[in-house]
Design a protein around this motif. Structure first.
Motif, short mmCIF file in Angstrom:
data_model
loop_
_atom_site.label_atom_id
_atom_site.label_comp_id
_atom_site.label_asym_id
_atom_site.label_seq_id
_atom_site.Cartn_x
_atom_site.Cartn_y
_atom_site.Cartn_z
N VAL A 142 0.93 -1.19 0.10
CA VAL A 142 -0.03 -0.08 0.06
C VAL A 142 0.92 1.36 -0.15
O VAL A 142 1.69 1.44 0.97
N THR A 143 0.72 2.15 -1.17
CA THR A 143 1.67 3.49 -1.37
C THR A 143 0.83 4.61 -1.10
O THR A 143 1.43 5.53 -1.02
N GLU A 144 -0.39 4.43 -0.57
CA GLU A 144 -1.20 5.61 -0.40
C GLU A 144 -0.73 6.54 0.69
O GLU A 144 -0.17 5.73 1.68
N GLU A 145 -1.21 7.62 1.03
CA GLU A 145 -0.72 8.49 2.18
C GLU A 145 -1.65 8.11 3.20
O GLU A 145 -2.70 7.82 3.19
N PRO A 146 -0.97 8.00 4.55
CA PRO A 146 -1.78 7.82 5.73
C PRO A 146 -2.67 8.89 6.18
O PRO A 146 -2.18 9.76 6.11
N ILE A 147 -4.01 8.58 6.37
CA ILE A 147 -5.11 9.48 6.85
C ILE A 147 -5.94 8.87 7.84
O ILE A 147 -5.81 7.60 8.14
N ALA A 148 -6.41 9.71 8.68
CA ALA A 148 -7.49 9.37 9.64
C ALA A 148 -8.41 10.37 9.69
O ALA A 148 -8.32 11.54 9.46
N ASP A 481 -5.84 2.17 5.17
CA ASP A 481 -5.45 0.82 5.15
C ASP A 481 -3.76 0.93 5.42
O ASP A 481 -3.41 -0.23 5.78
N LEU A 482 -3.25 1.96 4.89
CA LEU A 482 -1.64 1.79 5.46
C LEU A 482 -1.48 1.60 6.79
O LEU A 482 -0.19 0.91 7.17
N LEU A 483 -2.30 2.17 7.70
CA LEU A 483 -2.15 2.09 9.11
C LEU A 483 -2.74 0.80 9.78
O LEU A 483 -2.69 0.39 10.73
N SER A 484 -3.58 0.10 9.12
CA SER A 484 -4.51 -1.16 9.58
C SER A 484 -4.27 -2.48 8.85
O SER A 484 -4.58 -3.53 9.52
N LYS A 485 -3.81 -2.48 7.53
CA LYS A 485 -3.48 -3.71 6.74
C LYS A 485 -2.01 -3.90 7.01
O LYS A 485 -1.20 -2.99 6.71
N ILE A 486 -1.60 -5.15 7.40
CA ILE A 486 -0.13 -5.54 7.32
C ILE A 486 0.30 -5.89 5.92
O ILE A 486 -0.17 -6.01 4.81
N GLN A 487 1.81 -5.18 6.00
CA GLN A 487 2.15 -5.05 4.73
C GLN A 487 3.10 -6.27 4.41
O GLN A 487 3.23 -7.14 5.02
N PRO A 488 3.51 -6.45 3.04
CA PRO A 488 4.34 -7.78 2.57
C PRO A 488 5.52 -7.77 3.33
O PRO A 488 6.30 -6.64 3.56
N ASN A 489 5.71 -8.78 4.05
CA ASN A 489 6.90 -9.38 4.95
C ASN A 489 7.20 -8.33 5.85
O ASN A 489 8.31 -8.11 6.38
N GLU A 490 6.27 -7.65 6.42
CA GLU A 490 6.28 -6.55 7.70
C GLU A 490 6.95 -7.31 8.81
O GLU A 490 7.55 -7.01 9.61
#
Length: 575
Positions: A142-148, A481-490
């Protein structure tokens, strides 16, 4: 057999009601007959014609014999356990599982049975005939900007606004939040202040779903993870109480005042047990007490926080308990230290097994990483720190903030993400895989008055975040999603990062230990000497001179900066 189905619908769902009334006929227009037009018409024999605006339909009914399905489950306990393991004892089963999982034969057996199970599962698979197998798939990162974004704000409904001191998510689906309200400033509680705390529905910020009425304002409040109808709360006067939402607003039972804490109960934690009715609490009176809600007349156990074992009791501020480690728990203190404790120790003096010198002020947050249980997060003074159990010092930390930190917690869905709340009303989201020197996202929670954040808790699914403030408001935030979904190989990357930093700290500790030993060998008698008399006075005098010299230099630099700003403003005004 006639089949009848009755459709029911509320009156308000039909729309606006049509009202008919009797009205006398009135002439709106009059067209007089024109005899000259009669020659254009041909008289026709009278006939009747019927028309239908809808096409004709036919009805066909088929009745089949109904078949009733029944689901039955089998609870398998005895057959899979050896004779020396009691399957009803959670601690025995967890210990046996860990022992078996370390065996090399266990992995081979699981792989062998996994192939058979996979073959059976594939027999029932459905094939998507529209699936594109050879499409050029992009990286799922996920490459989008983190937002809330703020979803709802829940305000204290009472005229005298109190601090929203604690928030707890409903354990099953996160559709409700329990918020505790109190005034934590010493002797600042107004007279006739409301003592109620509330349970809010996430979708309805206008009115509380249920009111909880304690005997003293609640400082902390927590749902039972096994039974979501039960909550336990710690009061300002030191009592602990528990509620059953099926039995109303008043507590089912409360502890006796003479057997309770002497200070406000700042934190409670549920304990893994067979009954699911045990919890323990901590207070600034220096006690950690274990309770059973079936008998709250007195605590089942107690622990005095005496780390030096010399009678100097230290006040506790926060607790952490991991269900997979039933004998271990951690306590954060007013002095900034974190105590690692063992509940099963034989002597009370041996229950505190390790001390971590954490912060300059009280520890406000303490939580193990949900993915790496040997690592834990602490929040206090102006920074947040990440620790490893087998290292005395912190392995990673955030930079010192300009504002005091008040709380923090890990994300339950991403191992490298945690959140911290601050006194200036902002909330920081940290992602240590991408950034360590500054937060990934900073959110201004309280837009109007910048009220200090008091408690931060994340929903189990990681998408929603609840933050309480001193002005009595509770804000629900939805993160991207950048802050809530696990990233690849994280998980692998962050695990390697933690191990690397832990090894580095161990190397530095051993190097410092060797230097101290060498210095002690060169001066064998200097270890027992302390500066006394004139030497001590000279040291104090020298340190005072250095202190005032630093202040003068700082003041001189500030004056120079002000002069430069004044000259620059004068030049701009002249232009």
């Amino acid at each position: 057999m006639e089949i009848v189905y009755v459709y029911q619908k509320k009156r308000k769902e039909f729309g606006k009601q049509t009202l008919f009334s009797d009205k006398l006929a009135e002439l709106t227009n009059e067209i007089l007959p024109d005899p000259s037009l009669a020659k254009n018409f041909i008289e026709r024999v009278e006939c009747n014609v019927e028309t239908q605006s809808l096409p004709d339909k036919s009805e066909h009914e088929v009745n089949t014999e109904s078949f009733t399905f029944i689901n039955r489950g089998i609870l398998h306990l005895q057959g899979g356990w050896p004779k020396d393991v009691d399957p009803s004892d959670v601690e025995h089963t967890i210990r046996y599982r860990k022992k078996i999982e370390k065996d090399e034969e266990y992995i081979r057996s699981v792989k062998g049975m996994g192939d058979i199970m996979e073959h059976c599962i594939k027999q029932n698979n459905a094939i998507d005939i529209y699936e594109e197998y050879f499409i050029d798939e992009t990286d799922t990162l996920v490459t989008e900007e983190p937002i809330a974004k703020s979803l709802n704000v829940y305000k204290d409904p009472n005229p005298v606004k109190r601090c929203a001191s604690y928030v707890s998510w409903y354990p099953e689906d996160g559709t409700k939040i329990a918020v505790a309200y109190s005034v934590l400033q010493f002797q600042k509680m107004p007279q006739n202040m409301c003592l109620d705390s509330y349970i809010w529905d996430v979708e309805n910020p206008n009115m509380p779903d249920l009111t909880l009425t304690p005997t003293s304002p609640l400082v902390c409040l927590k749902y039972n993870p096994k039974d979501p109808h039960i909550l336990v709360g710690g009061c300002y006067n030191g009592l602990v109480s528990y509620w059953d939402t099926r039995k109303g607003s008043y507590p089912v039972d409360s502890s006796a005042i003479e057997k309770s804490h002497r200070d406000p109960v700042y934190n409670v934690q549920w304990v893994q047990s067979k009954s699911g009715a045990e919890f323990f609490s901590v207070s600034t009176d220096g006690q950690a007490l274990w309770w059973d809600i079936r008998k709250l007349s007195e605590p089942t156990e107690n622990l005095w926080l005496d780390p030096e074992k010399n009678g100097r009791i230290v006040g506790g501020t926060v607790l952490d308990f991991e269900t997979t480690m039933p004998t271990k728990f951690m306590v954060g203190s007013e002095t900034g230290s974190v105590f690692m404790c063992n509940k099963k120790a034989k002597n009370p003096s041996e229950k505190i097994t390790h001390i971590y010198p954490g912060h300059h002020g009280p520890v406000y947050a303490l939580q193990r990483n949900p993915f790496f249980l040997k690592n834990f997060l602490t929040v206090g003074d102006w920074t947040a720190k990440i620790w490893a159990e087998d290292v005395k010092s912190s392995i990673m930390s955030t930079k010192y903030s300009n504002s005091y930190l008040t709380d923090g917690c890990w994300s339950p869905t991403r191992p490298s993400v945690f959140y911290t709340g601050k006194m200036d009303g902002t909330l920081d989201a940290w992602d240590f895989i991408f950034k360590q020197n500054e937060p990934t996202l900073t959110i201004q929670v309280c837009l109007v008055c910048n009220s200090p954040i008091h408690c931060v808790k994340v929903q189990e699914h990681g998408k929603l975040l609840a933050a309480t403030a001193r002005d009595g408001s509770t804000t629900i935030l939805e993160v991207s999603d950048l802050l809530s979904k696990i990233q690849p190989n994280e998980k692998i990357i962050f695990s390697q990062m933690l191990e690397r930093e832990a090894k580095r700290e161990k190397t530095l500790e051993s190097s410092a230990r060797e230097k101290r030993i060498k210095a002690a060998q060169k001066r064998p008698n200097s270890g027992s000497l302390k500066p006394v008399g004139t030497d001590l006075n000279e040291l104090i005098k020298a340190s005072e001179e250095d202190f005032y010299k630093c202040i003068e230099e700082d003041q001189w630099e500030r004056e120079k900066m002000l002069e430069k700003e004044a000259k620059l403003n004068a030049a701009l005004n002249a232009n």
